[in-house]
Design a protein around this motif. Structure first.
Motif, PDB file in Angstrom:
ATOM      1  N   LEU A 172      38.437  32.211  52.245  1.00  0.00           N
ATOM      2  CA  LEU A 172      38.146  32.587  50.867  1.00  0.00           C
ATOM      3  C   LEU A 172      38.661  33.999  50.604  1.00  0.00           C
ATOM      4  O   LEU A 172      38.274  34.947  51.267  1.00  0.00           O
ATOM      5  CB  LEU A 172      36.639  32.523  50.611  1.00  0.00           C
ATOM      6  N   MET A 173      39.556  34.129  49.613  1.00  0.00           N
ATOM      7  CA  MET A 173      40.177  35.422  49.323  1.00  0.00           C
ATOM      8  C   MET A 173      39.608  36.096  48.083  1.00  0.00           C
ATOM      9  O   MET A 173      39.869  37.279  47.850  1.00  0.00           O
ATOM     10  CB  MET A 173      41.686  35.249  49.166  1.00  0.00           C
ATOM     11  N   GLY A 174      38.869  35.342  47.283  1.00  0.00           N
ATOM     12  CA  GLY A 174      38.306  35.938  46.074  1.00  0.00           C
ATOM     13  C   GLY A 174      38.096  34.888  45.008  1.00  0.00           C
ATOM     14  O   GLY A 174      38.280  33.691  45.240  1.00  0.00           O
ATOM     15  N   SER A 175      37.719  35.329  43.839  1.00  0.00           N
ATOM     16  CA  SER A 175      37.465  34.413  42.726  1.00  0.00           C
ATOM     17  C   SER A 175      37.946  35.043  41.430  1.00  0.00           C
ATOM     18  O   SER A 175      38.145  36.265  41.331  1.00  0.00           O
ATOM     19  CB  SER A 175      35.980  34.082  42.628  1.00  0.00           C
ATOM     20  N   PHE A 176      38.124  34.183  40.446  1.00  0.00           N
ATOM     21  CA  PHE A 176      38.559  34.622  39.120  1.00  0.00           C
ATOM     22  C   PHE A 176      37.813  33.789  38.092  1.00  0.00           C
ATOM     23  O   PHE A 176      37.577  32.592  38.302  1.00  0.00           O
ATOM     24  CB  PHE A 176      40.071  34.430  38.970  1.00  0.00           C
ATOM     25  N   ILE A 177      37.427  34.405  36.980  1.00  0.00           N
ATOM     26  CA  ILE A 177      36.721  33.701  35.917  1.00  0.00           C
ATOM     27  C   ILE A 177      37.653  33.520  34.728  1.00  0.00           C
ATOM     28  O   ILE A 177      38.212  34.486  34.208  1.00  0.00           O
ATOM     29  CB  ILE A 177      35.443  34.454  35.507  1.00  0.00           C
ATOM     30  N   THR A 178      37.832  32.276  34.315  1.00  0.00           N
ATOM     31  CA  THR A 178      38.696  31.962  33.182  1.00  0.00           C
ATOM     32  C   THR A 178      37.889  32.060  31.881  1.00  0.00           C
ATOM     33  O   THR A 178      37.965  33.056  31.179  1.00  0.00           O
ATOM     34  CB  THR A 178      39.299  30.559  33.348  1.00  0.00           C
ATOM     35  N   CYS A 179      37.108  31.017  31.562  1.00  0.00           N
ATOM     36  CA  CYS A 179      36.188  31.056  30.426  1.00  0.00           C
ATOM     37  C   CYS A 179      35.140  29.984  30.659  1.00  0.00           C
ATOM     38  O   CYS A 179      35.237  29.219  31.622  1.00  0.00           O
ATOM     39  CB  CYS A 179      36.918  30.854  29.090  1.00  0.00           C
ATOM     40  N   ASN A 180      34.152  29.885  29.817  1.00  0.00           N
ATOM     41  CA  ASN A 180      33.045  28.962  30.073  1.00  0.00           C
ATOM     42  C   ASN A 180      33.193  27.615  29.369  1.00  0.00           C
ATOM     43  O   ASN A 180      32.232  26.862  29.240  1.00  0.00           O
ATOM     44  CB  ASN A 180      31.709  29.608  29.694  1.00  0.00           C
ATOM     45  N   PHE A 236      50.829  42.555  41.651  1.00  0.00           N
ATOM     46  CA  PHE A 236      49.979  42.461  42.843  1.00  0.00           C
ATOM     47  C   PHE A 236      50.773  42.921  44.059  1.00  0.00           C
ATOM     48  O   PHE A 236      52.009  43.001  44.038  1.00  0.00           O
ATOM     49  CB  PHE A 236      49.464  41.029  43.033  1.00  0.00           C
ATOM     50  N   VAL A 237      50.047  43.225  45.113  1.00  0.00           N
ATOM     51  CA  VAL A 237      50.675  43.657  46.362  1.00  0.00           C
ATOM     52  C   VAL A 237      50.444  42.580  47.415  1.00  0.00           C
ATOM     53  O   VAL A 237      49.307  42.156  47.637  1.00  0.00           O
ATOM     54  CB  VAL A 237      50.083  45.002  46.835  1.00  0.00           C
ATOM     55  N   GLY A 238      51.522  42.130  48.066  1.00  0.00           N
ATOM     56  CA  GLY A 238      51.393  41.090  49.082  1.00  0.00           C
ATOM     57  C   GLY A 238      50.812  39.825  48.481  1.00  0.00           C
ATOM     58  O   GLY A 238      51.305  39.321  47.471  1.00  0.00           O
ATOM     59  N   ASP A 239      49.729  39.326  49.105  1.00  0.00           N
ATOM     60  CA  ASP A 239      49.080  38.132  48.562  1.00  0.00           C
ATOM     61  C   ASP A 239      47.726  38.444  47.927  1.00  0.00           C
ATOM     62  O   ASP A 239      46.898  37.553  47.753  1.00  0.00           O
ATOM     63  CB  ASP A 239      48.927  37.060  49.642  1.00  0.00           C
ATOM     64  N   ASP A 240      47.558  39.683  47.521  1.00  0.00           N
ATOM     65  CA  ASP A 240      46.320  40.077  46.840  1.00  0.00           C
ATOM     66  C   ASP A 240      46.466  39.784  45.344  1.00  0.00           C
ATOM     67  O   ASP A 240      46.378  40.685  44.498  1.00  0.00           O
ATOM     68  CB  ASP A 240      46.036  41.558  47.095  1.00  0.00           C
ATOM     69  N   PHE A 241      46.692  38.508  45.039  1.00  0.00           N
ATOM     70  CA  PHE A 241      47.043  38.097  43.677  1.00  0.00           C
ATOM     71  C   PHE A 241      45.998  38.467  42.644  1.00  0.00           C
ATOM     72  O   PHE A 241      46.326  38.904  41.537  1.00  0.00           O
ATOM     73  CB  PHE A 241      47.266  36.574  43.638  1.00  0.00           C
ATOM     74  N   LEU A 242      44.739  38.308  42.989  1.00  0.00           N
ATOM     75  CA  LEU A 242      43.668  38.484  42.006  1.00  0.00           C
ATOM     76  C   LEU A 242      43.433  39.942  41.638  1.00  0.00           C
ATOM     77  O   LEU A 242      42.731  40.227  40.663  1.00  0.00           O
ATOM     78  CB  LEU A 242      42.381  37.842  42.507  1.00  0.00           C
ATOM     79  N   LYS A 243      44.014  40.854  42.407  1.00  0.00           N
ATOM     80  CA  LYS A 243      43.903  42.274  42.057  1.00  0.00           C
ATOM     81  C   LYS A 243      45.104  42.744  41.245  1.00  0.00           C
ATOM     82  O   LYS A 243      45.219  43.926  40.933  1.00  0.00           O
ATOM     83  CB  LYS A 243      43.738  43.118  43.324  1.00  0.00           C
TER      84      LYS A 243
END
Length: 291
Positions: free
Chosen positions: A192-200, A233-240
């Protein structure tokens, strides 16, 4: 109709025309492909590879620039339990994501690798099979408020797969999890690398596909009427990276997205009643510049 009503109607008409400009229909999908679930573009051959999801054959299809089926390949030693996405690596090898998991009950999630050199044959055996599991999932199925482990979206990057889950939880809040899996045969624990919230709103904001640009500087996630773009993003840190929500202003059952080049998206939808069943094209710059 009074002048005010005429003016209001004119504004509404112009607005509708403008909204349709965000994506452009490229071609209609063959009638045979009723449940398209993934696409990826091979620039060397100028073809789109595609597949269908559960209940369909263990076949992949190459579409030419007019949307005609140029090639059909049976993938031996596989079952189409729920094929949900397809992607290419930089060498031209193809990967099939058999990880659809609507009920969150599967314990046989996998990805198949097809060697580029085999993709001119009518039948192919996978090079290898990548099995994986989500360590955070301990119940099969989990409670209805924790149905996080369906997936319809992935891409390959530097010998790893990156999967974005499709949230089916009661009380949907738009959360998608990003998991990383090694591109290697065997059984692997997804990281697990992280999470992202789109909409509800589940109907517009559940993730149905993902792709990385050909220059490896952008990734996109797809919903039925939106695209989420990640840059810087840097490398595979896509969500940042820098996240931008882009409106397609076109609602349909969109199931597949890929990059045609570093700035151009291809999007496919299933035909539901008389809506959809097409491949569309859109420029990132167009989506970023229009409401």
């Amino acid at each position: 109709m009074g002048n005010y009503l005429k003016y209001s109607f004119f504004l509404l008409l112009i607005s509708c025309i403008t909204k349709e400009d965000n994506i452009t229909k490229v071609f209609e999908l063959p009638k045979k492909l009723k449940e398209i679930s993934g696409i990826t573009y091979d620039s060397k051959a100028d073809i789109i590879w595609t597949l269908e999801d559960s209940g369909n054959e263990n076949k992949i299809y190459a579409l030419d620039k007019n949307g005609q089926i140029e090639r059909t390949i049976t993938v031996n030693q596989t079952d189409n339990i729920d094929w949900e996405d397809i992607t290419l690596d930089t060498k031209g090898d193809l990967y099939i994501g058999d990880f659809g998991n609507n009920d969150n009950t599967r314990t046989d999630l996998c990805i198949y690798k097809l060697n580029a050199s085999e993709l001119t044959s009518e039948q192919v055996n996978p090079d290898y099979k990548v099995l994986f599991y989500y360590p955070e999932q301990t119940d099969f199925p989990p409670k209805k408020k924790a149905l996080f482990y369906d997936c319809e979206a992935f891409f390959e990057f530097k010998n790893n797969f990156y999967l974005f889950t499709k949230n089916r939880s009661k009380g949907f809040d738009g959360t998608t999890f990003l998991y990383k899996i090694p591109n290697a045969p065997g059984t692997h624990k997804a990281t697990l690398m992280g999470s992202f919230i789109t909409c509800n709103d589940y109907t517009t904001c559940a993730i149905t596909s993902a792709a990385m640009s050909t220059d490896e500087k952008k990734i996109v996630l797809l919903g039925h009427s939106k695209v989420w773009l990640f840059e810087n993003f840097v490398g595979d840190d896509f969500l940042k990276g820098t996240a931008t929500e882009l409106e397609l202003n076109h609602f349909s059952q969109k199931e597949a997205i890929c990059f045609k080049d570093a700035t151009t998206l291809l999007i496919a939808d299933e035909k539901t009643k008389k809506i959809g069943g097409n491949v569309y094209q859109s420029k990132i710059a167009t989506l970023k510049s229009k409401p």
